[in-house]
Design a protein around this motif. Structure first.
Motif, mmCIF file in Angstrom:
data_model
loop_
_atom_site.group_PDB
_atom_site.id
_atom_site.type_symbol
_atom_site.label_atom_id
_atom_site.label_comp_id
_atom_site.label_asym_id
_atom_site.label_seq_id
_atom_site.Cartn_x
_atom_site.Cartn_y
_atom_site.Cartn_z
ATOM 1 N N ARG A 189 10.417 34.073 -3.034
ATOM 2 C CA ARG A 189 10.986 32.905 -2.328
ATOM 3 C C ARG A 189 11.165 33.158 -1.009
ATOM 4 O O ARG A 189 11.138 32.318 -0.100
ATOM 5 C CB ARG A 189 12.236 32.704 -3.400
ATOM 6 N N ASN A 190 11.743 34.166 -0.566
ATOM 7 C CA ASN A 190 12.382 34.638 0.843
ATOM 8 C C ASN A 190 11.032 34.771 1.644
ATOM 9 O O ASN A 190 11.113 34.002 2.912
ATOM 10 C CB ASN A 190 13.060 35.868 0.935
ATOM 11 N N TRP A 192 8.113 33.082 1.333
ATOM 12 C CA TRP A 192 7.768 31.686 1.628
ATOM 13 C C TRP A 192 8.668 30.972 2.517
ATOM 14 O O TRP A 192 8.038 30.224 3.455
ATOM 15 C CB TRP A 192 7.751 31.136 0.242
ATOM 16 N N ALA A 193 9.831 31.233 2.359
ATOM 17 C CA ALA A 193 10.764 30.447 3.327
ATOM 18 C C ALA A 193 10.395 30.832 4.791
ATOM 19 O O ALA A 193 10.358 30.125 5.564
ATOM 20 C CB ALA A 193 12.158 30.734 3.089
ATOM 21 N N GLU A 194 10.236 32.146 4.944
ATOM 22 C CA GLU A 194 10.062 32.622 6.334
ATOM 23 C C GLU A 194 8.716 31.987 6.634
ATOM 24 O O GLU A 194 8.450 31.763 7.950
ATOM 25 C CB GLU A 194 10.010 34.221 6.392
ATOM 26 N N LEU A 209 16.266 28.002 9.113
ATOM 27 C CA LEU A 209 16.621 28.086 7.472
ATOM 28 C C LEU A 209 18.248 28.007 7.365
ATOM 29 O O LEU A 209 18.772 28.590 8.404
ATOM 30 C CB LEU A 209 15.989 29.137 7.028
ATOM 31 N N LEU A 235 17.625 27.578 -0.334
ATOM 32 C CA LEU A 235 17.573 27.747 1.282
ATOM 33 C C LEU A 235 16.968 26.719 1.635
ATOM 34 O O LEU A 235 15.951 26.180 0.894
ATOM 35 C CB LEU A 235 16.750 28.783 1.812
ATOM 36 N N GLU A 236 17.165 25.953 2.471
ATOM 37 C CA GLU A 236 16.658 24.564 3.115
ATOM 38 C C GLU A 236 16.002 25.056 4.657
ATOM 39 O O GLU A 236 16.644 25.543 5.307
ATOM 40 C CB GLU A 236 17.509 23.371 3.269
ATOM 41 N N LEU A 237 14.897 24.381 4.876
ATOM 42 C CA LEU A 237 14.257 24.269 6.168
ATOM 43 C C LEU A 237 14.617 22.807 6.858
ATOM 44 O O LEU A 237 14.539 21.916 6.477
ATOM 45 C CB LEU A 237 12.825 24.541 5.780
ATOM 46 N N SER A 251 12.542 23.185 0.930
ATOM 47 C CA SER A 251 13.707 23.930 -0.003
ATOM 48 C C SER A 251 12.913 24.805 -0.763
ATOM 49 O O SER A 251 11.890 24.874 -1.027
ATOM 50 C CB SER A 251 14.604 23.125 -0.862
ATOM 51 N N PHE A 252 13.827 26.146 -0.710
ATOM 52 C CA PHE A 252 13.117 27.405 -1.603
ATOM 53 C C PHE A 252 14.266 27.688 -2.492
ATOM 54 O O PHE A 252 15.544 28.068 -2.136
ATOM 55 C CB PHE A 252 13.012 28.438 -0.370
ATOM 56 N N LEU A 278 9.242 26.251 -4.476
ATOM 57 C CA LEU A 278 9.270 25.744 -3.330
ATOM 58 C C LEU A 278 9.129 24.400 -3.128
ATOM 59 O O LEU A 278 7.974 23.863 -3.712
ATOM 60 C CB LEU A 278 8.263 26.631 -2.233
#
Ligand code: AMP
Ligand code: ZN
Length: 314
Positions: A189-190, A192-194, A209, A235-237, A251-252, A278
C-alpha cells in the motif's frame, strides 16, 4: 422530497459552469451526474491505460464487475452502519395492473412514486473493490504470497449531490486490490502511494500525501474516523482543484483483516490474510489536470503528453 445538496463555494460553482460552457461536462439536471466530452474521455482513457499497464507489471489479475452489488454483500461489510447516507439501493415494481396505473400516474405528474416499489436484491456499487473479496474467497484459500486484482475503472455511486464538480454521485474508480500476508500488504500500500505521488508530480500536479479518514456517519462515525486517521489506515493523494480544501484524487487503504474476516479469506490452510486497496478517481484527476494545464489538451506540456499518450507522434 428533493435530495439535500451539499454546499459548494463560489470557486467550485464557477469551475462547474466553466466546464459545462466549454462542453467538457454535459449537464443531466441532477447535480453530480454528468456526461463527458471526447477530450475529457481521452484523459480518462489515458489514465486507464497507465493504471492497467502498471497493474499488469505488478502481476495483477484482471477482473471486471458490473456496477451493481448483491445487497447481502453490502450488508455483510457493515456499509449501512458506516455509510447509510452514501448508499444507493435498487427498488423495482412488482405490483398488479392497478398499482402499475397508480405508479405511472404519479410518475407522469412528477410526484413521489416510491410507495409502489419494493426493494430488490441489489444495491449500487459504492467502491470498485467490494465485489472482489467475496469472489476471491469463493475460490478457497489464497496462495501464500497473496493475489493482486485489477478491478479496472468501475462506475460507482455515492449519494452526495453537490455543485462542486469534484464531488459526483456517479464516477469512475479504478482500484487495485491486494489480498496477502499482513507483513507485505501494508508495504505494498505504501509503495503504491509513493508511486502514485511520483506519477502526479511527473504530470505537473502540485500533489501531496496525507493521512485521511472515510466519511463515517454520525457520532460513532467520528470516533471511527479518528481511529482510522491515527492508525494511518487511509492515505489520500491530494491536489488543490477548487475551493478551500484540497481534493483527494486517489486513496490508499489498509483494511487490516476487516474484509478477510468478513468473507473468510485465508492464506494457505488457515493463515489470516490482510487486504489493501488503491482507488483512483478518474474524473477528479482529469479536473486536476485541466486546472493545471488548461482546456486545450494539445497545448499540455510535452512531458505530460508523453506520459498520457506515449504512442502519439509529437
Ligand atoms: P474513497 O473510497 O472515498 O477513498 O474514494 C477513492 C477515490 O474516488 C477518491 O480518492 C477520489 O478520487 C474518488 N472519489 C471519491 N468520492 C468521489 C466523488 N463524490 N466524486 C468524484 N470522485 C470521488
Ligand atoms: Zn477499495
Amino acid at each position: 422530497m428533493a435530495a439535500e445538496i451539499r454546499e459548494a463555494d463560489a470557486e467550485q460553482q464557477q469551475l462547474l459552469s466553466e466546464l459545462i460552457e466549454r462542453g467538457m461536462l454535459v449537464e443531466s439536471g441532477v447535480p453530480g451526474v454528468y456526461g463527458h466530452s471526447e477530450a475529457f474521455g481521452r484523459v480518462c482513457d489515458a489514465l486507464e491505460r497507465w493504471l492497467t499497464a502498471a497493474g499488469r507489471e505488478a502481476g495483477a489479475e484482471v477482473l471486471r464487475f458490473p456496477p451493481l452489488l448483491p445487497k447481502v454483500q453490502l450488508e455483510k461489510v457493515g456499509y449501512l452502519g458506516n455509510f447509510p447516507h452514501l448508499a444507493g439501493s435498487v427498488f423495482s415494481f412488482e405490483g398488479d395492473e392497478s398499482q402499475a396505473a397508480e405508479l405511472a400516474a404519479h410518475a407522469a405528474a412528477h410526484e413521489d412514486w416510491s410507495a409502489a416499489l419494493r426493494q430488490t436484491d441489489l444495491t449500487l456499487v459504492p467502491a470498485a473493490c467490494y465485489p472482489v473479496y467475496p469472489a476471491i474467497a469463493a475460490r478457497g484459500p489464497v496462495p501464500d504470497e497473496g493475489v493482486i486484482i485489477d478491478v479496472g475503472p468501475s462506475w460507482v455511486f455515492r449519494h452526495e449531490p453537490s455543485f462542486d464538480p469534484g464531488r459526483r454521485q456517479v464516477f469512475h474508480m479504478h482500484e487495485l486490490v491486494h489480498i496477502g500476508p499482513s507483513t507485505t500488504v501494508l508495504s505494498w500500500r505504501n509503495a503504491w502511494a509513493e508511486r502514485a505521488l511520483a506519477l502526479f508530480i511527473e504530470l505537473g500536479l502540485n500533489a501531496w500525501l496525507a493521512p485521511a479518514s472515510d466519511p463515517f456517519f454520525g457520532r460513532r462515525g467520528r470516533m471511527m474516523a479518528a481511529s482510522q486517521r491515527a492508525q494511518e489506515l487511509k492515505l489520500e493523494l491530494l491536489v488543490s482543484i477548487a475551493g478551500p480544501e484540497p481534493t483527494a484524487c486517489a486513496s490508499f487503504n489498509h483494511h487490516l483483516d476487516h474484509f478477510s474476516a468478513t468473507f473468510g479469506l485465508t492464506l494457505g490452510a488457515d493463515q489470516p490474510a490482510h487486504t489493501a486497496c488503491l482507488g483512483f478517481g478518474h474524473e477528479r484527476i482529469v479536473l486536476a489536470l485541466v486546472r493545471q494545464h488548461g482546456y486545450d489538451l494539445d497545448a499540455w506540456p510535452d512531458q505530460v503528453r508523453a506520459i498520457l499518450w506515449p504512442d502519439e507522434a509529437r
